[in-house]
Design a protein around this motif. Structure first.
Motif, short mmCIF file in Angstrom:
data_model
loop_
_atom_site.label_atom_id
_atom_site.label_comp_id
_atom_site.label_asym_id
_atom_site.label_seq_id
_atom_site.Cartn_x
_atom_site.Cartn_y
_atom_site.Cartn_z
N PHE A 1 0.84 -1.20 0.00
CA PHE A 1 0.00 0.00 0.00
C PHE A 1 0.87 1.25 0.00
CE2 PHE A 1 -2.95 3.13 1.96
CZ PHE A 1 -3.91 3.13 0.97
N SER A 2 1.96 1.23 0.76
CA SER A 2 2.87 2.37 0.79
C SER A 2 3.51 2.58 -0.58
CB SER A 2 3.95 2.17 1.85
OG SER A 2 3.37 2.20 3.14
N VAL A 3 3.85 1.49 -1.26
CA VAL A 3 4.41 1.58 -2.61
C VAL A 3 3.37 2.17 -3.56
CG1 VAL A 3 5.31 0.24 -4.55
CG2 VAL A 3 6.07 -0.29 -2.22
N LEU A 4 2.12 1.72 -3.44
CA LEU A 4 1.03 2.24 -4.28
C LEU A 4 0.90 3.75 -4.14
CD1 LEU A 4 -1.49 1.66 -6.11
CD2 LEU A 4 -2.79 1.52 -3.97
N LEU A 5 1.02 4.25 -2.89
CA LEU A 5 0.90 5.68 -2.64
C LEU A 5 2.17 6.46 -2.98
CD1 LEU A 5 -1.12 5.74 0.71
CD2 LEU A 5 -1.97 6.06 -1.60
N GLY A 6 3.28 5.76 -3.12
CA GLY A 6 4.55 6.44 -3.41
C GLY A 6 5.17 7.07 -2.18
N ASP B 1 -4.11 13.83 -7.77
CA ASP B 1 -5.56 13.96 -7.91
C ASP B 1 -6.30 12.70 -7.45
OD1 ASP B 1 -5.44 16.55 -8.80
OD2 ASP B 1 -5.55 16.01 -10.94
N ASP B 2 -5.71 11.52 -7.67
CA ASP B 2 -6.41 10.29 -7.30
C ASP B 2 -6.38 10.03 -5.79
OD1 ASP B 2 -3.65 9.73 -7.44
OD2 ASP B 2 -3.98 7.64 -8.00
N LEU B 3 -5.76 10.92 -5.02
CA LEU B 3 -5.76 10.81 -3.56
C LEU B 3 -6.67 11.85 -2.91
CD1 LEU B 3 -1.95 10.24 -2.91
CD2 LEU B 3 -3.76 8.53 -3.23
N LYS B 4 -7.43 12.54 -3.73
CA LYS B 4 -8.30 13.61 -3.22
C LYS B 4 -9.74 13.15 -3.14
CE LYS B 4 -5.33 17.21 -5.11
NZ LYS B 4 -5.22 18.31 -6.09
N GLN B 5 -10.52 13.86 -2.31
CA GLN B 5 -11.95 13.59 -2.22
C GLN B 5 -12.70 14.52 -3.18
OE1 GLN B 5 -12.82 16.65 -1.13
NE2 GLN B 5 -13.23 16.56 1.07
N GLN B 6 -14.01 14.51 -3.13
CA GLN B 6 -14.84 15.20 -4.12
C GLN B 6 -14.68 16.72 -4.12
OE1 GLN B 6 -15.94 13.69 -1.40
NE2 GLN B 6 -17.32 15.10 -0.34
N GLU C 1 2.45 15.14 13.55
CA GLU C 1 1.92 16.33 12.88
C GLU C 1 1.90 16.06 11.39
OE1 GLU C 1 4.12 19.81 14.02
OE2 GLU C 1 3.27 19.79 16.04
N LEU C 2 0.76 16.32 10.78
CA LEU C 2 0.58 16.12 9.34
C LEU C 2 0.44 17.48 8.68
CD1 LEU C 2 -1.62 13.56 10.62
CD2 LEU C 2 -0.37 12.84 8.59
N HIS D 1 -7.77 13.24 0.72
CA HIS D 1 -8.73 12.39 1.43
C HIS D 1 -8.26 12.13 2.85
CE1 HIS D 1 -11.28 9.01 2.45
NE2 HIS D 1 -12.04 9.33 1.42
N GLY D 2 -9.18 12.17 3.80
CA GLY D 2 -8.87 11.91 5.20
C GLY D 2 -8.26 10.54 5.43
N GLY D 3 -8.61 9.58 4.60
CA GLY D 3 -8.03 8.24 4.72
C GLY D 3 -6.54 8.24 4.44
N VAL D 4 -6.09 9.11 3.53
CA VAL D 4 -4.66 9.23 3.24
C VAL D 4 -3.95 9.85 4.43
CG1 VAL D 4 -2.93 10.21 1.68
CG2 VAL D 4 -5.10 9.37 0.76
N LEU D 5 -4.57 10.86 5.03
CA LEU D 5 -4.00 11.46 6.23
C LEU D 5 -3.92 10.44 7.36
CD1 LEU D 5 -5.90 14.83 6.00
CD2 LEU D 5 -3.42 14.61 5.99
N GLY D 6 -4.98 9.64 7.53
CA GLY D 6 -4.99 8.60 8.55
C GLY D 6 -3.91 7.56 8.32
#
Length: 141
Positions: free
Chosen positions: A17-22, A41-46, A112-113, A51-56
């Motif tokens: 998953f980390s590789v997928l996200l770079g 762009d593919d990591l963003k929400q509408q 911290e993010l 996306h909060g899931g990426v931050l998490g």
């Protein structure tokens, strides 16, 4: 076994998953770890925000890597909480985690993010967008 920057990099590279996200490990050691990934762009929400899931994900992984600096390479996240402070926008997400307390089997860490954006003048703007706290547990086999 001590967890070095090189070994930590191999651990990150072994996470599909980390590789997928770079995701990149940019700092590791002395009770802390920093992960970065490019905001695409593919990591963003509408609404166009990260996306909060990426931050998490970034908080979870950075906290666990930081905990590994105190507990060794065989660790898992015991749990974490995250507070979203403002929308994530920019070019890069940085998750900067540090150990605030460690025992022999558990470490408590904060993260911290921040997003980083580069302006036309070449200067960068760093914006804190979330904070997290979590526990990391050592596996004993």
């Amino acid at each position: 076994m001590e967890l070095t920057f090189e070994l930590a990099g191999k651990v990150l590279a072994a996470q599909p998953f980390s590789v997928l996200l770079g995701t990149r490990l940019t700092a590791f050691g002395d009770g802390g770890a920093t992960l970065e990934l490019d905001i695409r762009d593919d990591l963003k929400q509408q609404n166009g925000y990260l996306h909060g899931g990426v931050l998490g994900y970034a908080a979870d992984n950075a906290i666990t890597f930081a905990g590994g600096t105190a507990l060794g390479p065989e660790v898992l996240t015991g749990g974490f909480t995250i507070s979203y402070l403002r929308p994530g926008r920019g070019a890069v997400l940085r998750a900067d985690a540090k150990v605030v307390h460690a025992g022999s089997r558990q470490a408590t860490c904060t993260c911290e993010l921040s997003t980083i954006d580069v302006g036309r003048d070449g200067g960068s703007t760093v914006t804190l967008c979330a904070v997290a706290q979590g526990t990391v547990i050592a596996l004993r086999r």
